[in-house]
Design an enzyme around this catalytic site. Structure first.
Site, PDB file in Angstrom:
ATOM      1  N   SER A  78      -3.092 -11.505 -10.724  1.00  0.00           N
ATOM      2  CA  SER A  78      -3.575 -12.147 -11.950  1.00  0.00           C
ATOM      3  C   SER A  78      -4.060 -11.106 -12.945  1.00  0.00           C
ATOM      4  O   SER A  78      -3.893 -11.275 -14.165  1.00  0.00           O
ATOM      5  CB  SER A  78      -4.691 -13.134 -11.627  1.00  0.00           C
ATOM      6  OG  SER A  78      -5.779 -12.493 -10.971  1.00  0.00           O
ATOM      7  N   ASP A 111       2.090  -3.639  -9.447  1.00  0.00           N
ATOM      8  CA  ASP A 111       1.793  -4.947 -10.027  1.00  0.00           C
ATOM      9  C   ASP A 111       2.142  -4.999 -11.508  1.00  0.00           C
ATOM     10  O   ASP A 111       2.761  -5.953 -11.990  1.00  0.00           O
ATOM     11  CB  ASP A 111       0.316  -5.286  -9.837  1.00  0.00           C
ATOM     12  CG  ASP A 111      -0.056  -5.430  -8.374  1.00  0.00           C
ATOM     13  OD1 ASP A 111       0.848  -5.469  -7.527  1.00  0.00           O
ATOM     14  OD2 ASP A 111      -1.267  -5.504  -8.075  1.00  0.00           O
ATOM     15  N   GLY A 146      -7.695 -14.035  -7.509  1.00  0.00           N
ATOM     16  CA  GLY A 146      -8.191 -13.633  -6.201  1.00  0.00           C
ATOM     17  C   GLY A 146      -7.253 -13.942  -5.063  1.00  0.00           C
ATOM     18  O   GLY A 146      -7.625 -13.831  -3.897  1.00  0.00           O
ATOM     19  N   GLY A 152      -4.307 -12.419  -4.495  1.00  0.00           N
ATOM     20  CA  GLY A 152      -3.387 -11.323  -4.206  1.00  0.00           C
ATOM     21  C   GLY A 152      -2.061 -11.456  -4.914  1.00  0.00           C
ATOM     22  O   GLY A 152      -1.060 -10.888  -4.490  1.00  0.00           O
ATOM     23  N   LEU A 153      -2.028 -12.209  -6.021  1.00  0.00           N
ATOM     24  CA  LEU A 153      -0.787 -12.465  -6.752  1.00  0.00           C
ATOM     25  C   LEU A 153      -0.802 -11.814  -8.127  1.00  0.00           C
ATOM     26  O   LEU A 153      -0.048 -12.175  -9.022  1.00  0.00           O
ATOM     27  CB  LEU A 153      -0.551 -13.970  -6.872  1.00  0.00           C
ATOM     28  CG  LEU A 153      -0.492 -14.719  -5.533  1.00  0.00           C
ATOM     29  CD1 LEU A 153      -0.355 -16.217  -5.750  1.00  0.00           C
ATOM     30  CD2 LEU A 153       0.647 -14.193  -4.655  1.00  0.00           C
ATOM     31  N   HIS A 176       0.837  -1.218   0.000  1.00  0.00           N
ATOM     32  CA  HIS A 176       0.000   0.000   0.000  1.00  0.00           C
ATOM     33  C   HIS A 176       0.868   1.263   0.000  1.00  0.00           C
ATOM     34  O   HIS A 176       0.437   2.325   0.436  1.00  0.00           O
ATOM     35  CB  HIS A 176      -0.961   0.005   1.198  1.00  0.00           C
ATOM     36  CG  HIS A 176      -2.084  -0.979   1.053  1.00  0.00           C
ATOM     37  ND1 HIS A 176      -3.245  -0.677   0.382  1.00  0.00           N
ATOM     38  CD2 HIS A 176      -2.208  -2.258   1.463  1.00  0.00           C
ATOM     39  CE1 HIS A 176      -4.051  -1.740   0.413  1.00  0.00           C
ATOM     40  NE2 HIS A 176      -3.431  -2.713   1.048  1.00  0.00           N
TER      41      HIS A 176
END
Length: 380
Positions: A124, A169, A119, A121-122, A30
C-alpha cells in the site's frame, strides 16, 4: 466520485486523476535489497490520486480513507527526513525526493482514495508513493520513466520515511502489465514481462490476508537487511546475489555465525527458485511452480524467520486441501500468503483456511483471487 470528493475538499477541480496498484509477489522474497531477482504482479486494488498543482510552496494532502482527518498542510521547503509522520510521510517524501533530484515541485493539492489493504504486505505504501510521483511527473512534464519513478520513491521510503525497503514494490507499482508477472533484476532494473494467465489454465492464485499488520520500519526487517549486508562484506562480495547457487555450500563454510548462514542460504536459494519459476512459466509448466512456492515459504519460515503462526496456518491449511503450492508473500511478520490452486478447489481452500483461523481464535482472513493487472497510469 474522486472528482466530487476533490471538489468538496479543495473547492476546485483536479487537473487529473491517476492510479497505482498494490502488488503481490509470486516469488523472490527479501532478495531485492540483496541485488537479487524478484517476480511480482500488480493487483486490481489501487490507490488513486486527484491532483492539482500549486505555486505557493504548499503541499496539501487528504484521503478518503480517513475522511474525518483534516487536510494536512506541509510547506515543501520545510520537508526533511523525520519532519513528517503517519501516512502523509509517504507522499511528502516523494515531493522531497523529486525536489532533491532537481525537479521544481512547488506544491500541490492531492486527494487520495485506496482499495489496497493497509498492513497486508501488498505494498500500500508503494502504491501511494508511485501514484504521487507519476501524477507530479505528468503535471510538470518531467517524463520520468517507471524505473526512475521507482528509484525516487524508494529513496523517499528509505531516507524520508525511514523504512529500509528494496526496490521491488515501487517498480512493480510503476511497471507491471496486465496478464503478466514482472521478472525483475533489482541490480540493474532490467525486466521482462512473463505471461501469467492462470484462468486460461484452470488455475487461481489466492491471496490470504491474515489481517496481522506489519510495518517495514520496525526493527526486525532492518535487522535482516543489515545481517545480509554484513554477510556480503564478510564473504567479500558486493551483495549476496553474487554468490552462485552452486557455490553456496562453500560460502556457508566461510561463515562462523549461524544467523549469517541462515540469511545467506535463504537469499541464494530464493534467487535460484525465481530463475526456476521463470523457466517453468516460459516453458508452459505453470503447475510445476507450486513446489517452488512451498519451498520458498519453508526457507522464509526456517532460515529467514519472518513468518508467523497465522501465515504458517494459512500455508499449511491450503496445502492440506490440495493447493499446488503456497507461501507467505511480502516482508513477513504478518501480512499475506498466496496459494496456487486448481479452479475447482479454490472455494474449498478458501473455506478451509477461514475455518482454521476461526478454530485457532484468529481474526477472519480476507481471501481473494489475484488477477495480474496494470501498473501506474493516468485515468483522467
Amino acid at each position: 466520485m474522486t472528482h466530487t470528493e476533490f471538489r468538496r475538499v479543495y473547492q476546485t477541480d483536479p487537473e487529473g486523476v491517476w492510479a497505482a496498484p498494490g502488488r503481490v509477489n509470486l516469488i523472490g522474497e527479501h532478495t531485492d535489497y540483496n541485488d537479487g531477482l524478484v517476480m511480482p504482479l500488480a493487483l486490481p486494488h489501487t490507490t488513486t490520486a486527484a491532483v492539482t498543482r500549486r505555486t505557493d510552496g504548499l503541499l496539501r494532502l487528504h484521503t478518503a480513507n480517513e475522511p474525518s482527518t483534516p487536510v494536512a498542510e506541509l510547506p515543501v521547503a520545510d520537508l526533511e527526513p523525520g519532519a513528517v509522520t503517519g501516512w502523509t510521510a509517504y507522499p511528502a517524501g516523494v515531493v522531497w525526493a523529486l525536489r532533491g533530484a532537481g525537479h521544481p515541485i512547488t506544491g500541490a493539492d492531492i486527494h487520495y482514495d485506496s482499495t489496497v489493504p493497509v498492513g497486508a504486505g501488498l505494498s500500500s505504501s508503494a502504491a501511494l508513493e508511485i501514484v504521487t510521483a507519476l501524477a507530479l511527473s505528468d503535471l510538470h512534464e518531467l517524463n520520468l520513466p517507471g524505473w526512475q519513478l521507482a528509484r525516487l520513491c524508494q529513496r523517499a521510503e528509505n531516507v524520508f520515511v525511514g523504512a529500509p525497503t528494496g526496490i521491488m514494490d515501487q517498480t512493480a507499482a510503476a511497471c507491471c502489465q496486465p496478464g503478466h508477472a514482472l521478472y525483475l533484476d533489482t541490480r540493474d532494473l532490467s525486466q521482462r514481462q512473463i505471461p501469467f494467465d492462470l484462468a486460461a489454465e484452470g488455475l487461481r492464485l489466492l491471496v490470504i490476508d491474515t489481517r496481522v499488520e506489519h510495518a517495514h520500519s520496525d526493527g526486525a526487517y532492518g535487522d535482516r537487511r543489515r545481517g545480509c549486508e554484513q554477510a556480503a562484506a564478510d564473504l567479500d562480495v558486493v551483495a549476496l546475489r553474487d554468490i552462485p547457487y552452486g557455490e553456496l555450500h562453500t560460502a556457508l563454510g566461510r561463515l562462523a555465525d549461524e544467523e549469517q548462514r541462515r540469511l545467506v542460504r535463504h537469499v541464494v536459494t530464493e534467487n535460484h527458485r525465481v530463475a526456476q519459476v521463470v523457466a517453468h512459466l516460459e516453458a508452459g509448466r505453470t503447475r510445476a511452480i507450486g513446489p517452488l512456492l512451498t519451498a520458498g515459504h519453508a526457507s522464509l519460515r526456517d532460515d529467514f524467520r519472518v513468518s508467523c503462526a497465522e501465515l504458517d496456518l494459512a500455508v499449511d491449511t491450503a496445502l492440506s486441501c490440495g493447493a499446488l503450492g503456497a507461501r507467505m508473500t511480502g516482508g513477513g511478520f504478518g501480512g499475506s500468503a498466496i496459494a496456487l490452486v486448481e479452479e475447482a478447489t479454490a472455494d474449498k481452500v478458501s473455506e478451509a483456511v477461514t475455518a482454521a483461523f476461526a478454530a485457532a481464535g484468529h481474526l477472519p482472513p480476507r481471501v481473494f483471487t489475484a488477477v495480474p493487472s496494470a501498473g501506474a497510469r493516468r485515468l483522467v
